[in-house]
Design a protein around this motif. Structure first.
Motif, PDB file in Angstrom:
ATOM      1  N   LEU A   1       0.828  -1.203   0.000  1.00  0.00           N
ATOM      2  CA  LEU A   1       0.000   0.000   0.000  1.00  0.00           C
ATOM      3  C   LEU A   1       0.864   1.255   0.000  1.00  0.00           C
ATOM      4  CD1 LEU A   1      -2.762   1.403   0.268  1.00  0.00           C
ATOM      5  CD2 LEU A   1      -2.555   1.115   2.750  1.00  0.00           C
ATOM      6  N   MET A   2       1.895   1.290   0.867  1.00  0.00           N
ATOM      7  CA  MET A   2       2.738   2.479   0.978  1.00  0.00           C
ATOM      8  C   MET A   2       3.531   2.725  -0.307  1.00  0.00           C
ATOM      9  SD  MET A   2       2.310   3.992   3.902  1.00  0.00           S
ATOM     10  CE  MET A   2       3.803   4.946   4.174  1.00  0.00           C
ATOM     11  N   CYS A   3       4.030   1.669  -0.915  1.00  0.00           N
ATOM     12  CA  CYS A   3       4.790   1.828  -2.159  1.00  0.00           C
ATOM     13  C   CYS A   3       3.897   2.350  -3.277  1.00  0.00           C
ATOM     14  CB  CYS A   3       5.432   0.499  -2.560  1.00  0.00           C
ATOM     15  SG  CYS A   3       6.761  -0.034  -1.442  1.00  0.00           S
ATOM     16  N   THR A   4       2.677   1.840  -3.330  1.00  0.00           N
ATOM     17  CA  THR A   4       1.737   2.324  -4.342  1.00  0.00           C
ATOM     18  C   THR A   4       1.403   3.792  -4.113  1.00  0.00           C
ATOM     19  OG1 THR A   4       0.759   0.132  -4.611  1.00  0.00           O
ATOM     20  CG2 THR A   4      -0.562   1.994  -5.336  1.00  0.00           C
ATOM     21  N   MET A   5       1.156   4.164  -2.863  1.00  0.00           N
ATOM     22  CA  MET A   5       0.829   5.551  -2.547  1.00  0.00           C
ATOM     23  C   MET A   5       2.006   6.479  -2.838  1.00  0.00           C
ATOM     24  SD  MET A   5      -1.423   5.281   0.947  1.00  0.00           S
ATOM     25  CE  MET A   5      -1.794   7.034   0.919  1.00  0.00           C
ATOM     26  N   GLU A   6       3.218   6.010  -2.595  1.00  0.00           N
ATOM     27  CA  GLU A   6       4.392   6.828  -2.903  1.00  0.00           C
ATOM     28  C   GLU A   6       4.507   7.036  -4.411  1.00  0.00           C
ATOM     29  OE1 GLU A   6       8.620   6.787  -0.957  1.00  0.00           O
ATOM     30  OE2 GLU A   6       8.630   5.344  -2.631  1.00  0.00           O
ATOM     31  N   ALA A   7       4.326   5.960  -5.171  1.00  0.00           N
ATOM     32  CA  ALA A   7       4.439   6.051  -6.626  1.00  0.00           C
ATOM     33  C   ALA A   7       3.366   6.956  -7.224  1.00  0.00           C
ATOM     34  CB  ALA A   7       4.356   4.652  -7.240  1.00  0.00           C
ATOM     35  N   GLU A   8       2.179   6.944  -6.633  1.00  0.00           N
ATOM     36  CA  GLU A   8       1.067   7.771  -7.131  1.00  0.00           C
ATOM     37  C   GLU A   8       1.138   9.214  -6.644  1.00  0.00           C
ATOM     38  OE1 GLU A   8      -2.330   5.654  -5.748  1.00  0.00           O
ATOM     39  OE2 GLU A   8      -2.319   4.201  -7.406  1.00  0.00           O
ATOM     40  N   GLY A   9       2.098   9.525  -5.774  1.00  0.00           N
ATOM     41  CA  GLY A   9       2.203  10.875  -5.242  1.00  0.00           C
ATOM     42  C   GLY A   9       1.253  11.165  -4.101  1.00  0.00           C
ATOM     43  N   ARG A  10       0.577  10.132  -3.595  1.00  0.00           N
ATOM     44  CA  ARG A  10      -0.422  10.377  -2.551  1.00  0.00           C
ATOM     45  C   ARG A  10       0.218  10.615  -1.188  1.00  0.00           C
ATOM     46  NH1 ARG A  10      -4.578   5.949  -2.317  1.00  0.00           N
ATOM     47  NH2 ARG A  10      -6.041   7.543  -1.612  1.00  0.00           N
ATOM     48  N   LEU A  11       1.406  10.052  -0.957  1.00  0.00           N
ATOM     49  CA  LEU A  11       2.098  10.344   0.294  1.00  0.00           C
ATOM     50  C   LEU A  11       2.539  11.802   0.327  1.00  0.00           C
ATOM     51  CD1 LEU A  11       4.321   7.159   0.890  1.00  0.00           C
ATOM     52  CD2 LEU A  11       2.076   7.706   1.856  1.00  0.00           C
ATOM     53  N   ALA A  12       3.025  12.310  -0.797  1.00  0.00           N
ATOM     54  CA  ALA A  12       3.417  13.721  -0.867  1.00  0.00           C
ATOM     55  C   ALA A  12       2.191  14.622  -0.756  1.00  0.00           C
ATOM     56  CB  ALA A  12       4.165  13.984  -2.171  1.00  0.00           C
ATOM     57  N   TYR A  13       1.086  14.200  -1.353  1.00  0.00           N
ATOM     58  CA  TYR A  13      -0.158  14.972  -1.252  1.00  0.00           C
ATOM     59  C   TYR A  13      -0.607  15.079   0.198  1.00  0.00           C
ATOM     60  CZ  TYR A  13      -5.234  15.775  -1.565  1.00  0.00           C
ATOM     61  OH  TYR A  13      -6.505  16.249  -1.391  1.00  0.00           O
ATOM     62  N   ALA A  14      -0.532  13.974   0.937  1.00  0.00           N
ATOM     63  CA  ALA A  14      -0.916  14.000   2.345  1.00  0.00           C
ATOM     64  C   ALA A  14      -0.004  14.928   3.136  1.00  0.00           C
ATOM     65  CB  ALA A  14      -0.886  12.590   2.925  1.00  0.00           C
ATOM     66  N   ALA A  15       1.289  14.947   2.799  1.00  0.00           N
ATOM     67  CA  ALA A  15       2.219  15.845   3.488  1.00  0.00           C
ATOM     68  C   ALA A  15       1.841  17.302   3.268  1.00  0.00           C
ATOM     69  CB  ALA A  15       3.644  15.578   3.014  1.00  0.00           C
ATOM     70  N   SER A  16       1.357  17.632   2.084  1.00  0.00           N
ATOM     71  CA  SER A  16       0.943  19.014   1.813  1.00  0.00           C
ATOM     72  C   SER A  16      -0.310  19.390   2.606  1.00  0.00           C
ATOM     73  CB  SER A  16       0.688  19.202   0.312  1.00  0.00           C
ATOM     74  OG  SER A  16      -0.484  18.502  -0.111  1.00  0.00           O
ATOM     75  N   ILE A  17      -1.186  18.413   2.849  1.00  0.00           N
ATOM     76  CA  ILE A  17      -2.375  18.667   3.674  1.00  0.00           C
ATOM     77  C   ILE A  17      -1.954  18.940   5.114  1.00  0.00           C
ATOM     78  CG2 ILE A  17      -4.498  17.645   4.603  1.00  0.00           C
ATOM     79  CD1 ILE A  17      -4.675  15.965   2.054  1.00  0.00           C
ATOM     80  N   ARG A  18      -0.946  18.216   5.597  1.00  0.00           N
ATOM     81  CA  ARG A  18      -0.513  18.358   6.991  1.00  0.00           C
ATOM     82  C   ARG A  18       0.160  19.688   7.287  1.00  0.00           C
ATOM     83  NH1 ARG A  18       0.960  12.775   6.091  1.00  0.00           N
ATOM     84  NH2 ARG A  18       3.099  13.393   5.597  1.00  0.00           N
ATOM     85  N   GLU A  19       0.716  20.325   6.276  1.00  0.00           N
ATOM     86  CA  GLU A  19       1.575  21.498   6.487  1.00  0.00           C
ATOM     87  C   GLU A  19       0.935  22.605   7.325  1.00  0.00           C
ATOM     88  OE1 GLU A  19       4.274  24.669   3.876  1.00  0.00           O
ATOM     89  OE2 GLU A  19       3.204  23.026   2.888  1.00  0.00           O
ATOM     90  N   PRO A  20      -0.275  23.084   6.996  1.00  0.00           N
ATOM     91  CA  PRO A  20      -0.844  24.164   7.819  1.00  0.00           C
ATOM     92  C   PRO A  20      -1.177  23.725   9.240  1.00  0.00           C
ATOM     93  CG  PRO A  20      -2.432  23.425   6.167  1.00  0.00           C
ATOM     94  CD  PRO A  20      -1.123  22.780   5.832  1.00  0.00           C
ATOM     95  N   TYR A  21      -1.565  22.478   9.424  1.00  0.00           N
ATOM     96  CA  TYR A  21      -1.841  21.972  10.776  1.00  0.00           C
ATOM     97  C   TYR A  21      -0.550  21.923  11.593  1.00  0.00           C
ATOM     98  CZ  TYR A  21      -6.361  20.550   8.887  1.00  0.00           C
ATOM     99  OH  TYR A  21      -7.594  20.547   8.313  1.00  0.00           O
ATOM    100  N   ALA A  22       0.525  21.458  10.959  1.00  0.00           N
ATOM    101  CA  ALA A  22       1.804  21.379  11.650  1.00  0.00           C
ATOM    102  C   ALA A  22       2.267  22.762  12.102  1.00  0.00           C
ATOM    103  CB  ALA A  22       2.853  20.741  10.740  1.00  0.00           C
ATOM    104  N   LYS A  23       2.089  23.765  11.236  1.00  0.00           N
ATOM    105  CA  LYS A  23       2.488  25.128  11.609  1.00  0.00           C
ATOM    106  C   LYS A  23       1.660  25.640  12.774  1.00  0.00           C
ATOM    107  CE  LYS A  23       3.303  29.744   9.769  1.00  0.00           C
ATOM    108  NZ  LYS A  23       2.745  30.398  10.961  1.00  0.00           N
ATOM    109  N   ALA A  24       0.358  25.382  12.751  1.00  0.00           N
ATOM    110  CA  ALA A  24      -0.518  25.828  13.841  1.00  0.00           C
ATOM    111  C   ALA A  24      -0.142  25.148  15.152  1.00  0.00           C
ATOM    112  CB  ALA A  24      -1.977  25.546  13.486  1.00  0.00           C
TER     113      ALA A  24
END
Length: 507
Positions: A169-192
């Motif tokens: 699952l993780m390898c597929t998500m990495e290849a599809e860019g979904r892990l990076a997409y999730a990281a972009s969602i986390r960014e504003p929460y992490a800053k807050a």
């Protein structure tokens, strides 16, 4: 409420460390912890257990010796962690999220939104209690933030065989860019979170789908920890190797610990109300006295609840066809099992757990009378049963989805398995069952689970001359001792922190 910058209170009480545990309302995540609470209490520790307002789970926490704590000051009865932030997203409006990404988006948002909603209370309460060390589920970064803010040690408790079990699952998500997409969602929460608590969660890590600490304990033996892909092949796997440490402490299953069998609302009632959740002790004892082989079949609370209507194919590592729901999976296995029990005859007796879904047995009929008319005489239906008790005292074989807790509970009870995996880590667990000789596995079960094949597997496993039970007994020896071992580690972490503070003059 005390200000969040108040100095931390004394770490070690005269009776022992004060331990805080943070968890989610998922029985596979909480059940392993109750034996740990018992062991901590034996060592004089006070245990405060932060839990959502689910009565069955909190009652088990109390029975094990912990003091339940709410995630909010007023502990509202309708608080649901998994809904935090979903209606007020920081990332972008809900309507802009593609339907295919909605589940990923929600799973990314709520753990961090929970920190922002509950953080002040958790920090203030742990300071007030004089908490010495925090143990938290990796889905609850609130535990990591609270420990960071108070400057106390913490560890996560991994109640599955590690991220290696999710490699496909993780390898597929990495290849599809979904892990990076999730990281972009986390960014504003992490800053807050960093602005409010001065704690950096490193949310840019691809593996922050689970919020590991520097120290992480896995509730199994080293042999059962799933291996990561080889170094240099996948960024997410290399990140885990270099940023985090994982220690297999052994299985936490205990016959004496409380065990939650359902965490769902009592208002969720099945169409057939007479199945119940108690263990049919007189009938099981009678069957054993007659020399019958007792089959226990349970396909997991997630498939019978949260995953009943969703597509499991996308998270099954190709084990299930796309579009296969929890209902379709369960009903296929159940129908084959009932046909198999008719063929096996009176030498075998089966207890089948079907959960609480109102349409669980609609493949047999539309009324209670029709359903009972379709059941073989050697099958007893229950909603749920106390699984540890069932395995330890009655079962000859366990037909299981091999979720990690179910797998280990069966091994600790010395009961071989018929593994019929659904998704997530279960196919990897089933491979281990097959490789180690703990039973037989049915991969791609929508095609391979047939009456002839299942009957053959049950006969072979239950055969007195088979090697399956001996292999399971060896596994039990490897797994034993997890709860006391982990309790000692947590006490040591608290004591080391105290000694470190003393060396610095109590700063």
């Amino acid at each position: 409420m005390a200000p969040v910058n108040q100095p931390t209170s004394q770490l070690i009480t005269e009776e022992g460390p004060v331990v805080a545990i943070f968890n989610v309302a998922m029985i596979g995540h909480v059940n392993p912890t109750f034996a740990l609470v018992q062991e901590l209490r034996k060592r004089g520790c006070k245990v405060h257990y932060f839990l959502p307002p689910v009565s069955s789970i909190r009652a088990a926490a109390v029975e094990s010796g912990a003091v339940p704590e709410g995630y909010l000051p007023d502990d509202p009865a309708d608080f649901v962690m998994e809904k935090c932030g979903i209606d007020e997203p920081m990332y972008h409006p809900v309507q802009e999220i593609l339907e295919a990404d909605r589940a990923l988006w929600e799973k990314t948002v709520w753990p961090l939104a929970t920190v922002l909603r509950c953080g002040e209370h958790a920090v203030a309460r742990c300071r007030q209690l004089g908490v010495s060390v925090i143990l938290y589920d990796p889905f609850v970064p609130l535990g990591l933030v609270t420990a960071g803010k108070l400057g106390i040690p913490c560890a996560s408790l991994v109640t599955y065989p590690g991220m290696g079990s999710l490699s496909d699952l993780m390898c597929t998500m990495e290849a599809e860019g979904r892990l990076a997409y999730a990281a972009s969602i986390r960014e504003p929460y992490a800053k807050a979170i960093q602005d409010r608590f001065d704690v950096d969660l490193a949310c840019h890590f691809l593996t922050r789908r689970q919020y590991y600490a520097k120290t992480n304990f896995v509730t199994t033996c080293e042999d059962l920890v799933a291996q990561l892909p080889p170094p240099g092949q996948h960024q997410w796997a290399d990140e885990l190797r270099t940023k985090f440490s994982f220690t297999a402490v052994g299985c936490l299953v205990s016959n004496s610990a409380p065990h939650v069998i359902t965490a769902r609302s009592d208002s969720f009632i099945p169409r057939v109300k007479s199945f119940g959740h108690s263990l049919p002790v007189p009938e099981l004892s009678e069957q054993l006295a007659k020399g019958r082989k007792i089959i226990y079949a349970a396909l997991g609370t997630m498939a019978l609840s949260d995953r009943w209507s969703i597509d499991l194919g996308r998270v099954s590592s190709y084990n299930l066809p796309i579009g296969t729901t929890g209902k379709a999976f369960c009903q296929h296995v159940w129908q084959v099992l009932l046909d198999t029990l008719r063929d096996l005859g009176d030498e075998y007796f089966c207890v089948l757990s079907v959960g609480k879904q109102p349409d669980a047995l609609d493949f047999l009929g539309s009324s209670e009378a029709e359903i009972f008319d379709q059941l073989p005489s050697n099958v007893l239906i229950r909603g749920f049963v106390p699984q540890v008790e069932m395995l330890n005292n009655y079962a000859s074989v366990f037909i299981s989805h091999v979720g990690f807790n179910s797998l280990q509970e069966s091994l600790m009870a010395g009961v071989p398995l018929v593994a019929i995996p659904q998704a997530v880590d279960q196919p990897a667990n089933a491979r281990k069952v097959q490789e180690r000789g703990w039973g037989q596995a049915f991969f791609k079960p929508m095609d391979t689970v047939t009456s002839d094949a299942l009957a053959k597997a049950l006969r072979e496993i239950c055969n007195e001359g088979s090697t399956y039970r001996q292999a399971v007994q060896c596994a039990r020896a490897e797994l034993a001792g997890g709860a006391p071992r982990l309790a000692e580690r947590l006490v040591a972490m608290a004591q080391e922190a105290q000694e470190g503070r003393a060396a610095l003059g109590g700063c």
